[in-house]
Design an enzyme around this catalytic site. Sequence first.
Site, PDB file in Angstrom:
ATOM      1  N   LYS A  18       0.808  -1.165  -0.004  1.00 61.37           N
ATOM      2  CA  LYS A  18       0.101  -0.168  -0.123  1.00 61.37           C
ATOM      3  C   LYS A  18       0.836   1.254   0.004  1.00 61.37           C
ATOM      4  O   LYS A  18       0.518   1.997  -0.906  1.00 61.37           O
ATOM      5  CB  LYS A  18      -0.848   0.060   1.326  1.00 61.37           C
ATOM      6  CG  LYS A  18      -1.481   1.360   1.445  1.00 61.37           C
ATOM      7  CD  LYS A  18      -2.542   1.344   2.849  1.00 61.37           C
ATOM      8  CE  LYS A  18      -1.750   1.658   4.245  1.00 61.37           C
ATOM      9  NZ  LYS A  18      -1.515   3.077   4.301  1.00 61.37           N
ATOM     10  N   ASN A  19       2.035   1.384   0.928  1.00 60.78           N
ATOM     11  CA  ASN A  19       2.616   2.478   0.947  1.00 60.78           C
ATOM     12  C   ASN A  19       3.686   2.947  -0.235  1.00 60.78           C
ATOM     13  O   ASN A  19       4.377   3.978  -0.094  1.00 60.78           O
ATOM     14  CB  ASN A  19       3.327   2.560   2.381  1.00 60.78           C
ATOM     15  CG  ASN A  19       2.410   2.802   3.635  1.00 60.78           C
ATOM     16  OD1 ASN A  19       1.201   2.962   3.382  1.00 60.78           O
ATOM     17  ND2 ASN A  19       2.722   2.670   4.757  1.00 60.78           N
TER      18      ASN A  19
ATOM     19  N   CYS B  24      -5.545  13.444  13.322  1.00 61.35           N
ATOM     20  CA  CYS B  24      -5.347  11.998  13.024  1.00 61.35           C
ATOM     21  C   CYS B  24      -5.359  10.845  14.375  1.00 61.35           C
ATOM     22  O   CYS B  24      -5.017  11.532  15.438  1.00 61.35           O
ATOM     23  CB  CYS B  24      -4.200  11.802  12.271  1.00 61.35           C
ATOM     24  SG  CYS B  24      -3.666  10.178  12.205  1.00 61.35           S
TER      25      CYS B  24
ATOM     26  N   ARG C 252       0.836  14.409  13.612  1.00 64.58           N
ATOM     27  CA  ARG C 252       1.125  14.216  12.131  1.00 64.58           C
ATOM     28  C   ARG C 252       1.268  15.509  11.274  1.00 64.58           C
ATOM     29  O   ARG C 252       0.349  15.628  10.357  1.00 64.58           O
ATOM     30  CB  ARG C 252       0.479  13.049  11.615  1.00 64.58           C
ATOM     31  CG  ARG C 252       0.614  11.662  12.331  1.00 64.58           C
ATOM     32  CD  ARG C 252      -0.144  10.602  11.633  1.00 64.58           C
ATOM     33  NE  ARG C 252       0.729  10.033  10.454  1.00 64.58           N
ATOM     34  CZ  ARG C 252       0.180   8.854   9.822  1.00 64.58           C
ATOM     35  NH1 ARG C 252      -0.830   8.236  10.333  1.00 64.58           N
ATOM     36  NH2 ARG C 252       1.013   8.433   8.844  1.00 64.58           N
TER      37      ARG C 252
ATOM     38  N   ASP D 248       4.340   0.515  12.019  1.00 65.51           N
ATOM     39  CA  ASP D 248       3.271   0.038  11.600  1.00 65.51           C
ATOM     40  C   ASP D 248       3.355  -1.690  11.976  1.00 65.51           C
ATOM     41  O   ASP D 248       2.159  -2.308  11.623  1.00 65.51           O
ATOM     42  CB  ASP D 248       3.559   0.028  10.014  1.00 65.51           C
ATOM     43  CG  ASP D 248       2.895   1.490   9.539  1.00 65.51           C
ATOM     44  OD1 ASP D 248       2.507   2.159  10.470  1.00 65.51           O
ATOM     45  OD2 ASP D 248       3.054   1.671   8.495  1.00 65.51           O
TER      46      ASP D 248
ATOM     47  N   ARG E 280      -8.884  -0.377   4.647  1.00 67.73           N
ATOM     48  CA  ARG E 280      -7.847   0.567   4.139  1.00 67.73           C
ATOM     49  C   ARG E 280      -6.498  -0.001   3.658  1.00 67.73           C
ATOM     50  O   ARG E 280      -5.766   0.710   2.863  1.00 67.73           O
ATOM     51  CB  ARG E 280      -7.548   1.690   5.033  1.00 67.73           C
ATOM     52  CG  ARG E 280      -8.681   2.647   5.505  1.00 67.73           C
ATOM     53  CD  ARG E 280      -8.250   3.923   6.193  1.00 67.73           C
ATOM     54  NE  ARG E 280      -6.973   4.077   5.625  1.00 67.73           N
ATOM     55  CZ  ARG E 280      -6.052   4.538   6.519  1.00 67.73           C
ATOM     56  NH1 ARG E 280      -6.281   4.739   7.870  1.00 67.73           N
ATOM     57  NH2 ARG E 280      -4.733   4.889   6.111  1.00 67.73           N
TER      58      ARG E 280
HETATM   59  C1  UD1 Z   1       4.435   6.845   6.549  1.00 74.56           C
HETATM   60  C2  UD1 Z   1       3.346   5.540   6.314  1.00 74.56           C
HETATM   61  C3  UD1 Z   1       3.034   4.967   7.443  1.00 74.56           C
HETATM   62  C4  UD1 Z   1       3.942   5.077   8.362  1.00 74.56           C
HETATM   63  C5  UD1 Z   1       4.766   5.921   8.921  1.00 74.56           C
HETATM   64  C6  UD1 Z   1       6.127   5.771   9.630  1.00 74.56           C
HETATM   65  C7  UD1 Z   1       2.681   5.991   4.174  1.00 74.56           C
HETATM   66  C8  UD1 Z   1       1.626   6.316   3.172  1.00 74.56           C
HETATM   67  N1  UD1 Z   1       2.505   5.864   5.346  1.00 74.56           N
HETATM   68  O1  UD1 Z   1       3.643   7.702   7.238  1.00 74.56           O
HETATM   69  O2  UD1 Z   1       2.196   4.005   7.165  1.00 74.56           O
HETATM   70  O3  UD1 Z   1       3.373   4.577   9.996  1.00 74.56           O
HETATM   71  O4  UD1 Z   1       5.304   6.485   7.495  1.00 74.56           O
HETATM   72  O5  UD1 Z   1       6.960   4.679   9.221  1.00 74.56           O
HETATM   73  O6  UD1 Z   1       3.814   5.703   3.577  1.00 74.56           O
HETATM   74  N2  UD1 Z   1       6.606  14.572  10.890  1.00 74.56           N
HETATM   75  C9  UD1 Z   1       6.817  15.895  11.251  1.00 74.56           C
HETATM   76  N3  UD1 Z   1       6.572  16.947  10.031  1.00 74.56           N
HETATM   77  C10 UD1 Z   1       6.249  16.488   8.878  1.00 74.56           C
HETATM   78  C11 UD1 Z   1       6.097  15.069   8.680  1.00 74.56           C
HETATM   79  C12 UD1 Z   1       6.355  14.221   9.745  1.00 74.56           C
HETATM   80  O7  UD1 Z   1       7.022  16.207  12.299  1.00 74.56           O
HETATM   81  O8  UD1 Z   1       6.261  17.198   8.056  1.00 74.56           O
HETATM   82  C13 UD1 Z   1       6.630  13.424  11.965  1.00 74.56           C
HETATM   83  C14 UD1 Z   1       5.463  12.709  12.295  1.00 74.56           C
HETATM   84  O9  UD1 Z   1       4.571  13.649  13.097  1.00 74.56           O
HETATM   85  C15 UD1 Z   1       6.034  11.627  13.037  1.00 74.56           C
HETATM   86  C16 UD1 Z   1       7.435  11.258  12.400  1.00 74.56           C
HETATM   87  O10 UD1 Z   1       7.677  12.645  11.483  1.00 74.56           O
HETATM   88  O11 UD1 Z   1       6.479  11.583  14.244  1.00 74.56           O
HETATM   89  C17 UD1 Z   1       7.381  10.399  11.050  1.00 74.56           C
HETATM   90  O12 UD1 Z   1       6.182  10.539  10.279  1.00 74.56           O
HETATM   91  P1  UD1 Z   1       6.230  10.031   8.589  1.00 74.56           P
HETATM   92  O13 UD1 Z   1       7.315   9.191   8.194  1.00 74.56           O
HETATM   93  O14 UD1 Z   1       6.103  11.499   8.016  1.00 74.56           O
HETATM   94  O15 UD1 Z   1       4.893   9.354   8.533  1.00 74.56           O
HETATM   95  P2  UD1 Z   1       4.164   9.430   7.075  1.00 74.56           P
HETATM   96  O16 UD1 Z   1       4.907   9.601   5.870  1.00 74.56           O
HETATM   97  O17 UD1 Z   1       2.734  10.153   7.246  1.00 74.56           O
END
Ligand code: UD1
Length: 419
Positions: free
Chosen positions: A22-23, A117, A122, A306, A398
């Site tokens: 999915k990701n 969320c 996030r 995850d 999902r």
């Molecule tokens: C992706 C995955 C999700 C997985 C996560 C961590 C997809 C579609 N989803 O989510 O399944 O659980 O990686 O492996 O690939 N953060 C910030 N600022 C930002 C972005 C992120 O502070 O602009 C923080 C988040 O709050 C979190 C950390 O960074 O604490 C990691 O999040 P991130 O890797 O961005 O998760 P996703 O990409 O949303």
Amino acid sequence: MDKLHIRGGTPLEGEVRISGAKNAALPILAATLLADSPASVGNVPHLRDVTTMIELLGRMGVSVTVTDKMRIEVDASTIRECIAPYELVRTMRASIVVLGPLLARFGKADVSLPGGCAIGARPVNLHVDGLRALGADIHIENGYIRARADRLVGTRLVLDTVTVTGTENLMMAATLAEGETVIENAAREPEVVDLANFLISMGAKIHGAGTDRIVVEGVKKLHGTSYDVLPDRIESGTYLVAGAITSGHVRIKGTRPDHLDAVLVKLRDAGATLGIGPNWIELDMRNRRPRAVDIRTAPYPGFPTDMQAQFAALNTIAEGTAAVTETVFENRFMHMLEMRRLGADIRIEGNTAIIHGVEKLTAAPVMATDLRASASLVLAGLVAEGTTEVLRIYHIDRGYECIEEKLAQLGAHIKRIPG
Ligand code: UD1
């Protein structure tokens, strides 16, 4: 709303095929926006999040054709508007991955902010800051990220947190930027590498994907391609835990064992015997109770957040006591409270859950608030005495293709009750 009924107590036995990730599929489908001719993506899992991404592209006017069960063809040349509306983004945060491609290819993007969320704040600040550094003009207005740019210009980006979709958005945007972009502290997840390989097959120049330093040399345009998405490592890990928690014997095929190192170490620590081939893994836990295993989540190649909930479920019935620490997301322990209702002995201290394994869980109705939490409740239901009812399974749909069919194939007593 559909629910699942699971009668626990049967050791799982048999073989199951793993679906596409999915990701990886979501950012790859978004990346088709960058191409000036149609792109074809195979091994796409049939999931609600994928349907949402297809709907999102369709609303923009992009032509999307599902040619056979697992292959999707996308032609972005028919695009009418570069908007990701709130009603779709709020059902799937990952919609944010259209931001980079829209901006790089069409010079504009209006993407709704994802908002709250179930697993913490996030934020998307790193996506926005990175695109600004590449020269975009971005305003947050009426709940939307409104981004405009002529041609983006490459630069050196240092991400202060490892972010998967953030890295993906910036890497996609950089493919059409002028000059070189360097992304430091980049996410190293296999899905980032898969996206990079997809982009490379469209003509992008990318080096270092899979390391924490990705270098993108911008090109003028990208072309269509044909590509197959990699297997889902989280689905793989979930079925392995299903085998372990039920003291069963399962073989997963069509997977990538090399993407599961941290998970396999923990399964061995839990007492499982593993057989590993080029694209399959066999787990044997027959006639044994799993041992408790400590977990600490971290970005790849660390233990995946995850998979945290699934190992929490395993620990609830394991021999001994485990500490499960979540370092990636705040507020990702909702499943712990539900598992207590099944009789689990769990104490939460900050971002650590102390789990004392109990001899048995007992069935109860349970409800989940996010995707992996729901999966962990299904796993707990597989061992709980009686019939566990898992509510709100749209979360599971999902991210898990045909979960009840795949588990039933392994001998689980599981039924979907339409509602
Ligand atoms: C992706 C995955 C999700 C997985 C996560 C961590 C997809 C579609 N989803 O989510 O399944 O659980 O990686 O492996 O690939 N953060 C910030 N600022 C930002 C972005 C992120 O502070 O602009 C923080 C988040 O709050 C979190 C950390 O960074 O604490 C990691 O999040 P991130 O890797 O961005 O998760 P996703 O990409 O949303």
